[in-house]
Design a protein around this motif. Structure first.
Motif, PDB file in Angstrom:
ATOM      1  N   THR A   1       0.915  -1.258  -0.077  1.00 36.57           N
ATOM      2  CA  THR A   1       0.032   0.021   0.100  1.00 36.57           C
ATOM      3  C   THR A   1       0.950   1.220   0.099  1.00 36.57           C
ATOM      4  O   THR A   1       1.615   1.424   0.969  1.00 36.57           O
ATOM      5  CB  THR A   1      -0.923  -0.094   1.164  1.00 36.57           C
ATOM      6  OG1 THR A   1      -1.737  -1.151   1.082  1.00 36.57           O
ATOM      7  CG2 THR A   1      -1.801   1.244   1.057  1.00 36.57           C
ATOM      8  N   PRO A   2       0.779   2.082  -1.005  1.00 39.22           N
ATOM      9  CA  PRO A   2       1.659   3.124  -1.109  1.00 39.22           C
ATOM     10  C   PRO A   2       1.226   3.998   0.106  1.00 39.22           C
ATOM     11  O   PRO A   2       0.197   4.145   0.647  1.00 39.22           O
ATOM     12  CB  PRO A   2       1.336   3.952  -2.410  1.00 39.22           C
ATOM     13  CG  PRO A   2       0.116   3.338  -2.757  1.00 39.22           C
ATOM     14  CD  PRO A   2      -0.167   2.092  -2.216  1.00 39.22           C
ATOM     15  N   VAL A   3       2.214   4.821   0.683  1.00 41.04           N
ATOM     16  CA  VAL A   3       2.041   5.829   1.567  1.00 41.04           C
ATOM     17  C   VAL A   3       2.416   7.111   1.118  1.00 41.04           C
ATOM     18  O   VAL A   3       3.660   7.415   0.635  1.00 41.04           O
ATOM     19  CB  VAL A   3       3.084   5.352   3.043  1.00 41.04           C
ATOM     20  CG1 VAL A   3       3.158   6.439   4.028  1.00 41.04           C
ATOM     21  CG2 VAL A   3       2.760   4.173   3.302  1.00 41.04           C
ATOM     22  N   PRO A   4       1.366   7.854   1.052  1.00 40.35           N
ATOM     23  CA  PRO A   4       1.632   9.256   0.666  1.00 40.35           C
ATOM     24  C   PRO A   4       2.735  10.344   1.243  1.00 40.35           C
ATOM     25  O   PRO A   4       2.999   9.968   2.500  1.00 40.35           O
ATOM     26  CB  PRO A   4       0.140  10.041   0.733  1.00 40.35           C
ATOM     27  CG  PRO A   4      -0.662   9.136   1.644  1.00 40.35           C
ATOM     28  CD  PRO A   4       0.130   7.725   1.862  1.00 40.35           C
ATOM     29  N   ASN A   5       3.383  10.982   0.662  1.00 43.32           N
ATOM     30  CA  ASN A   5       4.390  11.766   1.286  1.00 43.32           C
ATOM     31  C   ASN A   5       5.605  11.045   1.766  1.00 43.32           C
ATOM     32  O   ASN A   5       6.271  11.824   2.644  1.00 43.32           O
ATOM     33  CB  ASN A   5       3.743  12.829   2.218  1.00 43.32           C
ATOM     34  CG  ASN A   5       2.747  13.583   1.606  1.00 43.32           C
ATOM     35  OD1 ASN A   5       2.480  13.669   0.373  1.00 43.32           O
ATOM     36  ND2 ASN A   5       1.707  14.059   2.370  1.00 43.32           N
ATOM     37  N   ALA A   6       5.651   9.830   1.633  1.00 44.22           N
ATOM     38  CA  ALA A   6       6.710   9.087   2.129  1.00 44.22           C
ATOM     39  C   ALA A   6       8.048   9.265   1.339  1.00 44.22           C
ATOM     40  O   ALA A   6       7.698   9.510  -0.158  1.00 44.22           O
ATOM     41  CB  ALA A   6       6.339   7.554   2.234  1.00 44.22           C
ATOM     42  N   PRO A   7       9.158   9.033   1.637  1.00 44.42           N
ATOM     43  CA  PRO A   7      10.404   9.246   0.731  1.00 44.42           C
ATOM     44  C   PRO A   7      10.250   8.428  -0.602  1.00 44.42           C
ATOM     45  O   PRO A   7       9.457   7.458  -0.542  1.00 44.42           O
ATOM     46  CB  PRO A   7      11.452   8.582   1.440  1.00 44.42           C
ATOM     47  CG  PRO A   7      11.260   8.436   2.871  1.00 44.42           C
ATOM     48  CD  PRO A   7       9.664   8.547   2.986  1.00 44.42           C
TER      49      PRO A   7
ATOM     50  N   ILE B   1       4.926  -2.686   8.259  1.00 46.10           N
ATOM     51  CA  ILE B   1       6.577  -2.177   8.072  1.00 46.10           C
ATOM     52  C   ILE B   1       6.503  -1.490   6.562  1.00 46.10           C
ATOM     53  O   ILE B   1       5.813  -1.860   5.667  1.00 46.10           O
ATOM     54  CB  ILE B   1       7.397  -3.319   7.995  1.00 46.10           C
ATOM     55  CG1 ILE B   1       7.177  -4.650   6.940  1.00 46.10           C
ATOM     56  CG2 ILE B   1       7.442  -4.138   9.412  1.00 46.10           C
ATOM     57  CD1 ILE B   1       8.085  -5.423   6.678  1.00 46.10           C
ATOM     58  N   PRO B   2       7.621  -0.706   6.575  1.00 47.09           N
ATOM     59  CA  PRO B   2       7.947  -0.174   5.466  1.00 47.09           C
ATOM     60  C   PRO B   2       8.565  -1.050   4.261  1.00 47.09           C
ATOM     61  O   PRO B   2       9.278  -1.863   4.721  1.00 47.09           O
ATOM     62  CB  PRO B   2       8.779   1.258   5.572  1.00 47.09           C
ATOM     63  CG  PRO B   2       9.500   0.627   6.851  1.00 47.09           C
ATOM     64  CD  PRO B   2       8.669  -0.273   7.548  1.00 47.09           C
TER      65      PRO B   2
ATOM     66  N   VAL C   1       3.639   0.490   2.492  1.00 47.23           N
ATOM     67  CA  VAL C   1       3.519  -0.350   3.656  1.00 47.23           C
ATOM     68  C   VAL C   1       3.263  -1.897   3.342  1.00 47.23           C
ATOM     69  O   VAL C   1       2.424  -1.936   2.326  1.00 47.23           O
ATOM     70  CB  VAL C   1       2.839   0.026   4.772  1.00 47.23           C
ATOM     71  CG1 VAL C   1       3.659   1.247   5.687  1.00 47.23           C
ATOM     72  CG2 VAL C   1       1.399   0.662   4.421  1.00 47.23           C
ATOM     73  N   VAL C   2       3.631  -2.720   4.113  1.00 49.19           N
ATOM     74  CA  VAL C   2       3.103  -4.020   3.948  1.00 49.19           C
ATOM     75  C   VAL C   2       2.869  -4.561   5.404  1.00 49.19           C
ATOM     76  O   VAL C   2       3.312  -4.038   6.251  1.00 49.19           O
ATOM     77  CB  VAL C   2       4.304  -4.986   3.231  1.00 49.19           C
ATOM     78  CG1 VAL C   2       4.261  -4.652   1.859  1.00 49.19           C
ATOM     79  CG2 VAL C   2       5.498  -5.019   4.065  1.00 49.19           C
TER      80      VAL C   2
ATOM     81  N   PHE D   1      12.000   6.252  -2.106  1.00 46.45           N
ATOM     82  CA  PHE D   1      12.225   4.808  -2.453  1.00 46.45           C
ATOM     83  C   PHE D   1      11.565   3.860  -1.426  1.00 46.45           C
ATOM     84  O   PHE D   1      11.441   2.797  -1.656  1.00 46.45           O
ATOM     85  CB  PHE D   1      13.815   4.545  -2.039  1.00 46.45           C
ATOM     86  CG  PHE D   1      13.889   5.213  -0.757  1.00 46.45           C
ATOM     87  CD1 PHE D   1      14.050   4.204   0.697  1.00 46.45           C
ATOM     88  CD2 PHE D   1      14.597   6.518  -0.373  1.00 46.45           C
ATOM     89  CE1 PHE D   1      14.240   5.131   1.642  1.00 46.45           C
ATOM     90  CE2 PHE D   1      14.999   7.000   0.884  1.00 46.45           C
ATOM     91  CZ  PHE D   1      14.755   6.281   2.054  1.00 46.45           C
ATOM     92  N   VAL D   2      10.337   4.374  -0.808  1.00 44.71           N
ATOM     93  CA  VAL D   2       9.695   3.819   0.022  1.00 44.71           C
ATOM     94  C   VAL D   2       8.444   3.512  -0.733  1.00 44.71           C
ATOM     95  O   VAL D   2       7.468   4.343  -1.100  1.00 44.71           O
ATOM     96  CB  VAL D   2       9.177   4.594   1.522  1.00 44.71           C
ATOM     97  CG1 VAL D   2       8.053   3.832   2.006  1.00 44.71           C
ATOM     98  CG2 VAL D   2      10.282   4.575   2.171  1.00 44.71           C
TER      99      VAL D   2
END
Lengths: 169, 656, 686
Positions: free
Chosen positions: A35-41, A55-56, A47-48, A43-44
């Motif tokens: 699941t994509p995390v908005p505003n994350a770096p 965890i990222p 989360v899974v 290369f992230v």
């Protein structure tokens, strides 16, 4: 009893073989449901859920400054622990569990950028295979904003090794 | 040591810490009471007894786990208490101070043992304690002082309950003896204990209880079963003993009228201690169950067309029953995890007392809502932030006494610590009547550090944002109270990690108030499942005030591109989740607005669609890489795909 | 006063008192005695009264008893009286029935008598009629005999008539036969002529004119043949025309032969053309068949190509399936690898204890890798296979397309061939038609020849027959003397016919129409003849039947006479019997009258009896009524007696009570007296 052969998990990114300490690895998974995390770096990947834990998932290719590659059957998520953190690393493939004798491990060669020393624990050459032993803690502790130009570092390492094997005439 | 014995020992250690914690809590409470009684002639013996018992237990247990430092501290404090009981020592401020220091040191010793950190220096405490006990001979504890009761009080009978059921053997009768101790009798060596001994010689004491008579006299009742006839104890009449044959009262019906207010129990309640991790495991299982049930419901819905209506209804009913049962199970387990905030508040008393002494300032700590319960984990996580806020209130908030007096305020500063439950949330307020935060200074500083635009106004939320910026400080040097431990940034982070929110109200000259809103529990919550830009998110239902459907034409765009929606005769600022999260909105004609509030500030969060309402199991996001403002955690609906949980308050509170 | 004084004084007073008491006692005694006496008297009276009452009671009892008895008797009388009444009633009823029966009987007897009288009367009238019948029967018999005689004479006349009719009929039959034979010949002739005519018609002879003329001739012949005389004339004409026919027939036979020859030559030519054409058709057919075979071969080739292409595609699909299976195997291999890695990690974590497990994990991983390798190999093979299949499919598709084109072209060729074939076939058919037509012409020509020949032959026969006919006609004329007029007419008609026939011959260049006319004429003639024969026959039959009828009539008349005679006889008998019967009837009537009288008397007597019975009944009823009255009175008496008895016993009881009270009075009186006496005695003692 001599020093024990340390077990490693071997994985590939862009045809380069890396190793992480087996004990740093919690488990390995196929890549599913990120699941994509908005505003994350960048290369992230997102989360899974791994064993009930959120965890990222870090795309090591992206982290290492390489082009992204679509996931396939061989793509793996290596769940590693680093201190209190648990992080998933997405790699091209990871199919080997290998005990590397300590004597086969040598410190990373000095390179121009000095980058390899920062996140390589050492290198091993086994059956003419070059294996780069990754320092997971170091890789994870580098600030997200800092770019890792691993591809260049690898080239440097390889050059250095080549130079060692074939000393200039 | 074999692994098995290690485990047993570890478990024992866990028990040890838990029990010590209980006793230390009780001690802190009792010491504060004791402190208020200092300088007085009469000291409540029962208070001393209770302190003594706690210390005695800690001493014994510490010996067993080999924590000599704790044992030593407890022993010294025991000596002081014994001397106090025997009136060999006056209850001086010094004595109380020594006891408080001793208790705090004891606490530290035990805490560091638990975290396997180097033990603190106990020498100062020992020194201070010995300064009190010094002249006293280190008497071995007399038998009657050996507080066997300390273990007995573990499971005492509630006072209100009658004597226990007993069985009479052949030829036995039950007698109820009453003994009122008197000085004269005592001089003859006739005490409760000697009476007890006598009675034990002739039969079995089934029950013994003190009774407070009019005039404050205490009478002891002993229920004895014996085969001796009354001629045996006729001579004892002279010794202040009266007796009568005892007939057990008929069993009273359960409801003899509601007990208006339960008498606060001094002894620990009838409890079973459970390791929190086990409750966590249980909660985890319940979480899995909740997910499984949700999947079952989905399956039922998809089956609906293929199953005859009657069976379908039946299945639905079963499903609904299951939901209800799960909910009550969940609530039950949740209650297991709930602890009153009072415990944490008590600690604050200690902190405030220390600070007050240190600063030589009179501080009144007004507590309310101690009974408010909250998840154990939340309490633990909130301890340090609360400590920080209280310390902040003392060190930054309250002015020195003379300054206060000059401003026409009472010399005694007041710090209010309030807790209350509001729906599924708990609100904690920390308020001081001090000087308030000097906006101008903060703004100046912030501008200097590039945290604030030169023109931007400084409202409360912005002020809070700036104060919570890591590294931001207006003080030249950190003093003891504020510089230690966590900063405001950590407070805010912790609150938000817990899915809560932090708000600030301040007025120069009047004081400052921090309001913390926390979810009751972290584990499971009802949530709306929404979709934005093709991605699903969960929004905890308690944080949503209303859901409204709106169309683009309903939106008014202001000059600065802020969007507003007319709402109940007012305007509602809109927050486009897609814009915040870098997604592309995907609604047709109408979108949905979740109305949420952060303190006094309400806003509408725009989403594409509402997919439904579900119970979700909240999983914390702990890795910094994925800690994103506005995202409180993740959950899963049973398909293995994580869903991010949105914290609307944070979205509203944080500026773009 | 002293005591004594006082005593004395009182003694005196006492004595005075005593004296008074005594006197009173005495008085009482007296009164008592009086009472006693009176009581005794009363008692005596009472006793007497009781006795009387007793007596009365006993008498009353007796009376009651006797009354009761009387009542019983009266009741029994009443019962028996009632019985009597009912039996009398029964009797009366039976008598009434009897009376009714008697009355019925009388009526019946009366009716009987009347009937007998009627019978008697009718018998008498029958007798009279019978006598009349007898008389008339005799008259009938006489007249019948007359009739029989007359019928016999008629019969004789009819027989004679019959013979002459028979003769006539025979002659007519003969004539008819001859005419019929002429007709037969004419038929034959006509047939031949018809044939000729139809054949020649085809060649374009102008038959219509002849036909028109023949029609007019026909009407003439019709007129001619309406009479036998006309026929006779015509027969001669026929004979002449027959000769002419013969000649004409000869001529036409010659020309027919010429025609026949020319037709033959045409037929030969046509046959030759036909043969050539057929040869061409055969060749064309052969080439068509060959072409067709080659096309079929092409089609089969295409089919098999299609099949093989399908199979190749199927194989491609299978290969794809294998590919997906390989993918699955790959996934499994990858997962196994993953699992084994995880197992290795865990084993490593477990340290020494996990060593064995690590080895197993290693093995599993190796196996998984080998599996992965193997599947990769398979995948490669499958890929190669798929490529090969792709090529095969492509080439198969190409050859299929070529085959399709080839077969389409071949089909076009076949279509062209088919057109040629059909052209040839049509030509061949036309030639065949021509040949057949010439053949038919040929046979028609031959038919014409033979028909003409036949005509000639028939003409000759007609001539001969006509001669015979003429002869027969002459015989007819001669034999029918009585039918001269008719014969003449026939002859005339025959002449006319001859003339007409000549006209026909003259008018018609050929014989056809003529023959038809002849045939028609002869037919009609024959019909006429047969009509004549029928008429004669009918006449003969009617004559015969008249004779037969007459005979029968005669026989019947004979029978009637006989019967009449017998009837007369019978009637006489009947008359006699009737006389006797009438006699007897008279006697019966008398007897019946007698009987009637007696019956009347009987009825009357019975009626009287019945009346008596009724009276008796009434009387008995009266008795019964009276007895009932008696009984009731008796009962009343009885009741009264009982009442008396009751009264008496009351009286007695009263008496008894009186007696008792008297006794008590007496006792009281006695007591009183005793007291009185005691008082007296006491007084005495004073």
């Amino acid at each position: 009893m001599t020093e024990r052969q340390a077990p490693f998990i071997l994985f590939q990114i862009a045809d380069t073989t890396y190793a992480v300490h087996s004990e740093a690895v919690q488990q390995m998974e196929m890549v599913e449901h990120i699941t994509p995390v908005p505003n994350a770096p960048p290369f992230v990947e997102g989360v899974v859920l791994s064993r009930g834990q959120v965890i990222p998932a870090i795309n090591l290719r992206t982290r290492f400054g390489l082009e992204k590659k679509p996931y396939d059957l061989r793509t793996r998520l290596i769940v590693v622990r680093s201190g209190e953190r648990t992080v998933g690393l997405i790699v091209d493939s990871a199919r080997e569990f290998l005990a590397i004798p300590p004597e086969a491990i040598q410190p990373p060669p000095d390179t121009a950028s000095g980058m390899s020393e920062r996140y390589l624990e050492g290198i091993a050459i086994l059956d003419k295979r070059l294996i780069l032993i990754l320092n997971v803690d170091a890789v994870l502790s580098i600030a997200p904003s800092e770019e890792l130009h691993l591809a260049e570092a690898i080239a440097e390492v390889k050059d250095a090794l080549l130079a060692e094997e074939n000393p200039p005439a | 040591m074999t692994p098995a014995s290690t485990n047993v020992f570890t478990e024992f250690l866990d028990d040890y810490f838990a029990e010590c914690d209980e006793h230390l809590t009780a001690m802190r409470r009792n010491l504060l009471t004791l402190e208020s009684l200092a300088q007085q002639e009469r000291v409540d013996v029962s208070l001393l007894d209770e302190l003594f018992r706690s210390l005695h237990t800690i001493k014994g247990l510490s010996g067993m786990v080999g924590l000599a430092e704790a044992e030593q501290l407890a022993h010294l404090m025991e000596s002081i208490l014994r001397a106090l009981r025997r009136h060999q020592l006056d209850l001086s401020d010094e004595a109380v101070d020594a006891l408080i220091l001793g208790t705090r040191t004891l606490e530290q010793v035990i805490a560091t043992r638990q975290t396997r950190q180097p033990l603190p220096d106990i020498a100062p405490a020992i020194k201070q304690l010995e300064a009190i006990t010094g002249p006293l001979p280190d008497l071995p504890p007399s038998p009657e002082e050996t507080p066997t009761a300390a273990t007995e009080t573990r499971l005492p009978l509630p006072r209100e309950s009658g004597p226990p059921a007993f069985t009479l053997r052949e030829g036995e009768r039950a007698w109820l003896f009453q003994f009122t101790p008197a000085r004269a009798l005592a001089e003859r060596g006739i005490s409760v204990d000697s009476i007890r001994t006598r009675l034990q010689e002739i039969g079995q004491i089934v029950h013994a209880a003190p009774r407070i008579q009019d005039g404050g006299k205490v009478t002891f009742e002993f229920l004895v079963t014996t085969d001796a006839d009354d001629s045996t104890f006729t001579p004892w009449q002279e010794d202040g003993l009266t007796w009568a044959p005892y007939e057990p009262p008929p069993p009273t019906p359960a409801a003899t009228g509601l007990k208006a207010v339960p008498t606060p129990s001094i002894g620990p309640p009838n409890v079973v201690r459970v390791d929190l991790t086990r409750v966590d495991d249980l909660m985890q299982t319940i979480g899995d169950l909740v997910i499984s049930r949700a999947r079952l419901e989905d399956t039922l819905t998809s089956l609906a067309r293929h199953v005859p209506a009657a069976q379908q209804r039946q299945l639905q009913e079963i499903n609904q029953a299951l939901e209800r049962q799960l909910r009550s199970l969940r609530e039950g387990v949740m209650r297991l995890r709930m602890v009153p905030l009072g415990e944490i508040f008590e600690r604050m008393k200690f902190v405030v007392r220390d600070l007050a002494r240190e600063r030589r300032q009179e501080i009144n700590l007004a507590l309310s809502g101690q009974e408010t319960e909250i998840d154990k984990l939340v309490v633990e996580r909130m301890l340090d932030p609360l400590l920080h806020l209280v310390r902040n209130a003392v060190s930054h908030g309250l002015e020195p006494a003379e300054e206060r007096l000059a401003q026409g305020k009472p010399a005694e500063g007041t710090i209010a610590l309030r807790a209350a439950t509001a729906g599924d949330s708990v609100i904690i307020e920390i308020e001081d009547d001090g000087r308030g935060i000097d906006r101008e200074r903060v703004a100046e500083q912030a501008r200097a550090q590039g945290l604030l635009d030169a023109e931007a106004p400084l409202d409360d939320p912005t002020l809070l944002d700036i104060l919570c910026t890591t590294g931001f400080s207006t003080r030249r040097q950190a003093d003891r109270a504020s510089g230690r431990g966590v900063g405001l940034d950590v407070v805010k982070k912790t609150v938000e990690e817990l899915g809560g929110s932090l708000a600030l109200d301040t007025e120069v000259g009047r004081g400052t108030r921090f309001t913390i809103r926390l979810p009751l529990t972290l584990a499971i919550v009802d949530a709306l499942i929404v979709s934005v830009g093709g991605q699903r998110f969960a929004v905890p239902l308690p944080s949503v005030r209303e859901v409204i459907e709106a169309r683009p034409k309903d939106v008014t765009v202001l000059g600065n591109e802020d969007e507003m929606l007319s709402y109940h005769g007012d305007v509602l600022p809109l927050i486009r989740l897609a814009a915040r999260f870098g997604l592309q909105e995907q609604f047709e004609r109408a979108f949905y607005v979740l109305v949420a509030a952060h303190g006094a500030k309400a806003a509408g969060i725009v989403v594409d669609r509402i997919l439904g309402q579900r119970e979700i199991v909240v999983r914390a996001i702990s890795d910094p890489l994925i800690q994103v403002p506005g995202i409180a955690g993740a959950t899963e609906l049973g398909d293995g795909r994580p869903l991010l949980i949105i914290n609307p308050a944070v979205l509203i509170g944080s500026r773009r | 006063m002293s005591i004594f004084t006082r005593s004395r004084k009182s003694r005196n007073a006492l004595e005075q008192e005593i004296a008074r008491v005594r006197s009173e006692t005495d008085q009482i005694n007296r009164t008592t005695d009086e009472i006693t006496r009176i009581t005794a008297q009363i008692t005596a009276g009472l006793e007497t009264q009781i006795n009387a009452v007793e007596e009365t009671v006993s008498q009353a009892n007796e009376m009651t008893a006797s009354l009761k008895e009387t009542a019983g008797q009266a009741e029994s009388i009443a019962g028996s009286t009632e019985e009597l009444v009912s039996s009398i009633n029964e009797l009366a009823a039976s008598i009434e029935q009897l009376t009714a029966n008697a009355t019925d009987l009388a009526a019946a007897v009366n009716e009987n008598a009347a009937a007998i009288q009627e019978t008697s009367a009718s018998i008498q009238s029958v007798t009279a009629t019978a006598e009349e019948i007898a008389a008339s029967a005799e008259q009938t018999a006489t007249s019948m005999n007359e009739i029989a005689a007359s019928i016999k004479s008629v019969s004789d006349d009819t027989d004679a008539l019959n013979v002459s009719v028979d003769e006539t009929a025979a002659s007519v039959e003969e004539l008819t036969q001859s005419v019929q034979s002429v007709a037969e010949h004419a038929d034959d002739l006509s047939t031949a002529a018809d044939q000729t005519s139809s054949a020649i018609n085809e060649m374009g002879a102008s038959i219509e004119e002849v036909t028109a003329m023949a029609e007019s001739l026909a009407s003439a012949v019709e007129q001619v043949s309406s009479s036998i005389e006309e026929m006779a004339r015509s027969v001669a004409g026929v004979a002449q025309s027959a000769e002419t026919i013969s000649e004409a027939a000869e001529g036409s036979a010659t020309s027919a032969a010429q025609l026949d020859r020319s037709i033959h030559s045409v037929a030969d030519l046509a046959r030759q053309a036909d043969e050539v054409t057929k040869g061409i058709a055969r060749d064309a057919q052969e080439s068509s068949a060959t072409t067709r075979q080659s096309i079929e071969g092409l089609l089969r080739l295409r089919d098999s190509m299609t099949r093989s292409a399908t199979m190749i595609r199927e194989m491609g699909k299978r290969a794809e399936e294998i590919g997906s299976i390989v993918d699955t195997i790959n996934l499994i291999a990858e997962r196994t690898n993953l699992l084994s890695l995880n197992a290795s990690i865990e084993a490593a974590r477990a340290g020494e204890a996990g060593r064995g497990f690590a080895v197993v994990a290693e093995e599993i991983r190796n196996l998984a890798d080998r599996a992965a390798q193997a599947t990769a190999d398979i995948a490669a093979i499958i890929r190669a296979l798929q490529e090969a299949i792709q090529e095969a499919v492509a080439s198969a598709n190409d050859s299929l397309r070529i085959a399709d084109e080839g077969s389409r072209m071949a089909e076009d060729g076949v279509a062209g061939l088919d057109k040629i074939m059909s052209g040839i076939e049509k030509t061949s058919e036309l030639v065949s038609h021509i040949a057949r037509a010439t053949d038919e012409q040929l046979s028609a020509g031959q038919n014409v020849v033979s028909a003409v020949n036949t005509t000639a032959r028939q003409a000759k026969q007609v001539t001969v027959a006509t001669a015979e006919q003429t002869r027969a006609a002459q015989e007819i004329v001669q034999s029918v003397a009585q039918m001269r007029k008719i014969s003449q007419q026939v002859t005339q008609a025959m002449n006319e016919q001859s003339r007409a026939a000549r006209d026909i011959i003259k008018a018609a260049q050929n014989t056809t129409g003529l023959a038809a006319q002849v045939r028609q004429a002869t037919n009609e003639q024959t019909k006429a003849m047969s009509q004549i024969a029928q008429a004669v026959e009918a006449m003969r039959r009617s004559t015969a039947s008249t004779a037969r009828a007459l005979e029968q009539q005669s026989t019947a008349v004979d029978q009637i006479s006989q019967e009449t005679e017998r009837l007369a006889r019978l009637i006489a008998n009947v008359s006699k019997a009737m006389g006797e019967q009438a006699n007897a009837a008279t006697q019966i009537t008398a007897a019946t009258e007698n009987m009637r009288r007696q019956t009347d008397q009987l009825a009357r007597a019975i009626q009287e009896q019945s009346r008596a019975a009724k009276e008796m009944t009434t009387a008995a009823q009266n008795i019964s009524k009276q007895i009932a009255l008696i009984t009731r009175a008796n009962r009343e008496h009885s009741t009264a007696a009982a009442e008396i008895l009751t009264a008496m016993s009351d009286i007695r009881r009263a008496n008894d009570r009186t007696a008792l009270s008297i006794e008590e009075t007496q006792r009281a009186t006695v007591n009183l007296r005793e007291r009185a006496q005691a008082i007296a005695a006491a007084l005495d003692r004073l």
